[in-house]
Design an enzyme around this catalytic site. Sequence first.
Site, PDB file in Angstrom:
ATOM      1  N   TRP A  76       0.832  -1.201   0.000  1.00  0.00           N
ATOM      2  CA  TRP A  76       0.000   0.000   0.000  1.00  0.00           C
ATOM      3  C   TRP A  76       0.870   1.257   0.000  1.00  0.00           C
ATOM      4  O   TRP A  76       0.601   2.220  -0.714  1.00  0.00           O
ATOM      5  CB  TRP A  76      -0.891  -0.022   1.234  1.00  0.00           C
ATOM      6  CG  TRP A  76      -2.164   0.748   1.154  1.00  0.00           C
ATOM      7  CD1 TRP A  76      -2.334   2.043   0.718  1.00  0.00           C
ATOM      8  CD2 TRP A  76      -3.461   0.278   1.520  1.00  0.00           C
ATOM      9  NE1 TRP A  76      -3.647   2.410   0.805  1.00  0.00           N
ATOM     10  CE2 TRP A  76      -4.364   1.333   1.295  1.00  0.00           C
ATOM     11  CE3 TRP A  76      -3.933  -0.929   2.038  1.00  0.00           C
ATOM     12  CZ2 TRP A  76      -5.727   1.224   1.571  1.00  0.00           C
ATOM     13  CZ3 TRP A  76      -5.285  -1.034   2.310  1.00  0.00           C
ATOM     14  CH2 TRP A  76      -6.174   0.029   2.074  1.00  0.00           C
ATOM     15  N   ARG A  78       3.545   1.875  -1.264  1.00  0.00           N
ATOM     16  CA  ARG A  78       4.183   2.184  -2.541  1.00  0.00           C
ATOM     17  C   ARG A  78       3.431   3.293  -3.276  1.00  0.00           C
ATOM     18  O   ARG A  78       3.979   3.905  -4.198  1.00  0.00           O
ATOM     19  CB  ARG A  78       4.258   0.937  -3.428  1.00  0.00           C
ATOM     20  CG  ARG A  78       5.076  -0.210  -2.846  1.00  0.00           C
ATOM     21  CD  ARG A  78       6.529   0.148  -2.695  1.00  0.00           C
ATOM     22  NE  ARG A  78       7.158   0.395  -3.980  1.00  0.00           N
ATOM     23  CZ  ARG A  78       8.376   0.896  -4.131  1.00  0.00           C
ATOM     24  NH1 ARG A  78       9.067   1.263  -3.060  1.00  0.00           N
ATOM     25  NH2 ARG A  78       8.884   1.071  -5.338  1.00  0.00           N
ATOM     26  N   HIS A  79       2.209   3.534  -2.879  1.00  0.00           N
ATOM     27  CA  HIS A  79       1.409   4.613  -3.472  1.00  0.00           C
ATOM     28  C   HIS A  79       1.758   5.899  -2.731  1.00  0.00           C
ATOM     29  O   HIS A  79       1.237   6.188  -1.653  1.00  0.00           O
ATOM     30  CB  HIS A  79      -0.079   4.269  -3.374  1.00  0.00           C
ATOM     31  CG  HIS A  79      -0.427   3.047  -4.170  1.00  0.00           C
ATOM     32  ND1 HIS A  79      -0.869   3.108  -5.470  1.00  0.00           N
ATOM     33  CD2 HIS A  79      -0.345   1.725  -3.849  1.00  0.00           C
ATOM     34  CE1 HIS A  79      -1.059   1.877  -5.925  1.00  0.00           C
ATOM     35  NE2 HIS A  79      -0.748   1.021  -4.965  1.00  0.00           N
ATOM     36  N   LEU A  87       0.800   2.910  13.165  1.00  0.00           N
ATOM     37  CA  LEU A  87       1.063   2.418  14.512  1.00  0.00           C
ATOM     38  C   LEU A  87       2.548   2.126  14.675  1.00  0.00           C
ATOM     39  O   LEU A  87       3.161   1.481  13.823  1.00  0.00           O
ATOM     40  CB  LEU A  87       0.255   1.140  14.745  1.00  0.00           C
ATOM     41  CG  LEU A  87       0.541   0.344  16.021  1.00  0.00           C
ATOM     42  CD1 LEU A  87       0.064   1.127  17.241  1.00  0.00           C
ATOM     43  CD2 LEU A  87      -0.140  -1.019  15.962  1.00  0.00           C
ATOM     44  N   SER A  88       3.133   2.582  15.771  1.00  0.00           N
ATOM     45  CA  SER A  88       4.563   2.396  16.008  1.00  0.00           C
ATOM     46  C   SER A  88       4.816   1.200  16.911  1.00  0.00           C
ATOM     47  O   SER A  88       4.301   1.126  18.027  1.00  0.00           O
ATOM     48  CB  SER A  88       5.158   3.655  16.652  1.00  0.00           C
ATOM     49  OG  SER A  88       6.493   3.414  17.069  1.00  0.00           O
ATOM     50  N   ARG A 147      10.629  -6.365  18.503  1.00  0.00           N
ATOM     51  CA  ARG A 147       9.646  -6.520  17.420  1.00  0.00           C
ATOM     52  C   ARG A 147      10.209  -7.212  16.177  1.00  0.00           C
ATOM     53  O   ARG A 147       9.442  -7.683  15.328  1.00  0.00           O
ATOM     54  CB  ARG A 147       9.088  -5.153  17.023  1.00  0.00           C
ATOM     55  CG  ARG A 147      10.148  -4.216  16.443  1.00  0.00           C
ATOM     56  CD  ARG A 147       9.566  -2.860  16.087  1.00  0.00           C
ATOM     57  NE  ARG A 147      10.638  -1.930  15.711  1.00  0.00           N
ATOM     58  CZ  ARG A 147      10.412  -0.698  15.256  1.00  0.00           C
ATOM     59  NH1 ARG A 147       9.174  -0.261  15.130  1.00  0.00           N
ATOM     60  NH2 ARG A 147      11.424   0.099  14.943  1.00  0.00           N
ATOM     61  N   ASN A 163      -6.096  12.015  -2.195  1.00  0.00           N
ATOM     62  CA  ASN A 163      -7.090  12.667  -3.049  1.00  0.00           C
ATOM     63  C   ASN A 163      -7.669  11.655  -4.037  1.00  0.00           C
ATOM     64  O   ASN A 163      -7.121  10.560  -4.232  1.00  0.00           O
ATOM     65  CB  ASN A 163      -6.508  13.900  -3.749  1.00  0.00           C
ATOM     66  CG  ASN A 163      -5.418  13.578  -4.755  1.00  0.00           C
ATOM     67  OD1 ASN A 163      -5.611  12.788  -5.672  1.00  0.00           O
ATOM     68  ND2 ASN A 163      -4.246  14.204  -4.586  1.00  0.00           N
ATOM     69  N   ASN A 169      -5.804   5.859  -8.992  1.00  0.00           N
ATOM     70  CA  ASN A 169      -4.576   5.156  -9.385  1.00  0.00           C
ATOM     71  C   ASN A 169      -4.384   3.899  -8.534  1.00  0.00           C
ATOM     72  O   ASN A 169      -3.985   2.838  -9.044  1.00  0.00           O
ATOM     73  CB  ASN A 169      -3.372   6.076  -9.234  1.00  0.00           C
ATOM     74  CG  ASN A 169      -2.070   5.383  -9.592  1.00  0.00           C
ATOM     75  OD1 ASN A 169      -1.852   4.984 -10.726  1.00  0.00           O
ATOM     76  ND2 ASN A 169      -1.195   5.233  -8.605  1.00  0.00           N
ATOM     77  N   ARG A 174      -4.498  -2.003  -7.730  1.00  0.00           N
ATOM     78  CA  ARG A 174      -4.778  -2.981  -6.670  1.00  0.00           C
ATOM     79  C   ARG A 174      -6.134  -3.661  -6.806  1.00  0.00           C
ATOM     80  O   ARG A 174      -6.309  -4.771  -6.287  1.00  0.00           O
ATOM     81  CB  ARG A 174      -4.666  -2.302  -5.300  1.00  0.00           C
ATOM     82  CG  ARG A 174      -3.317  -1.627  -5.054  1.00  0.00           C
ATOM     83  CD  ARG A 174      -2.147  -2.579  -5.192  1.00  0.00           C
ATOM     84  NE  ARG A 174      -0.868  -1.899  -4.968  1.00  0.00           N
ATOM     85  CZ  ARG A 174       0.317  -2.489  -4.993  1.00  0.00           C
ATOM     86  NH1 ARG A 174       0.397  -3.790  -5.232  1.00  0.00           N
ATOM     87  NH2 ARG A 174       1.437  -1.800  -4.796  1.00  0.00           N
TER      88      ARG A 174
END
EC number: 2.1.1.148
Length: 220
Positions: A76, A78-79, A87-88, A147, A163, A169, A174
């Site tokens: 995702w 990559r867009h 989330l960290s 982690r 937007n 796109n 996808r």
Amino acid sequence: MKIDILDKGFVELVDVMGNDLSAVRAARVSFDMGLKDEERDRHLIEYLMKHGHETPFEHIVFTFHVKAPIFVARQWFRHRIASYNELSGRYSKLSYEFYIPSPERLEGYKTTIPPERVTEKISEIVDKAYRTYLELIESGVPREVARIVLPLNLYTRFFWTVNARSLMNFLNLRADSHAQWEIQQYALAIARIFKEKCPWTFEAFLKYAYKGDILKEVQV
């Protein structure tokens, strides 16, 4: 509006700025004109889409809250014409939430292991990895290091502000059979929300600009 996806994921619409008429107004400002009647406004959207005049659609903006496996999120992200906050795992203790594909996910593949056993093996690895993660944290290892033992099917959450031009796109790439099945499911949810909030734009997109295949094969 919230749509559940996969076994534990979701897409939730947090905010939307604008609608079909936002693109109409943006396009007509070039000629110092505003809205007309519904028929002509809708025709303008079709004209813009048909002839590739896409900048007016940048004035429609969505914010989504997404919960997805990390491997889906990495595709995702990559867009790039969008804004993200995730989330960290450095500042938060990560929950035991992993995507476990059903045996049906492997139908059509010539595996030497029964699909049910594949699911079991994934679950076994997940259990072991998460136990190790907890043991490391309890022994004083910082979360940012602990982690790294967790697999890519761990669920993450992020905000995505995009937007309508960039959203389309995303759907082109996808919501398509060439994309991985899991992200296809998220793209279908995004398409459903897009259709509800911008029905004229969505219809024109499908008719003139959509390059994928699955949106034309399923009801969104």
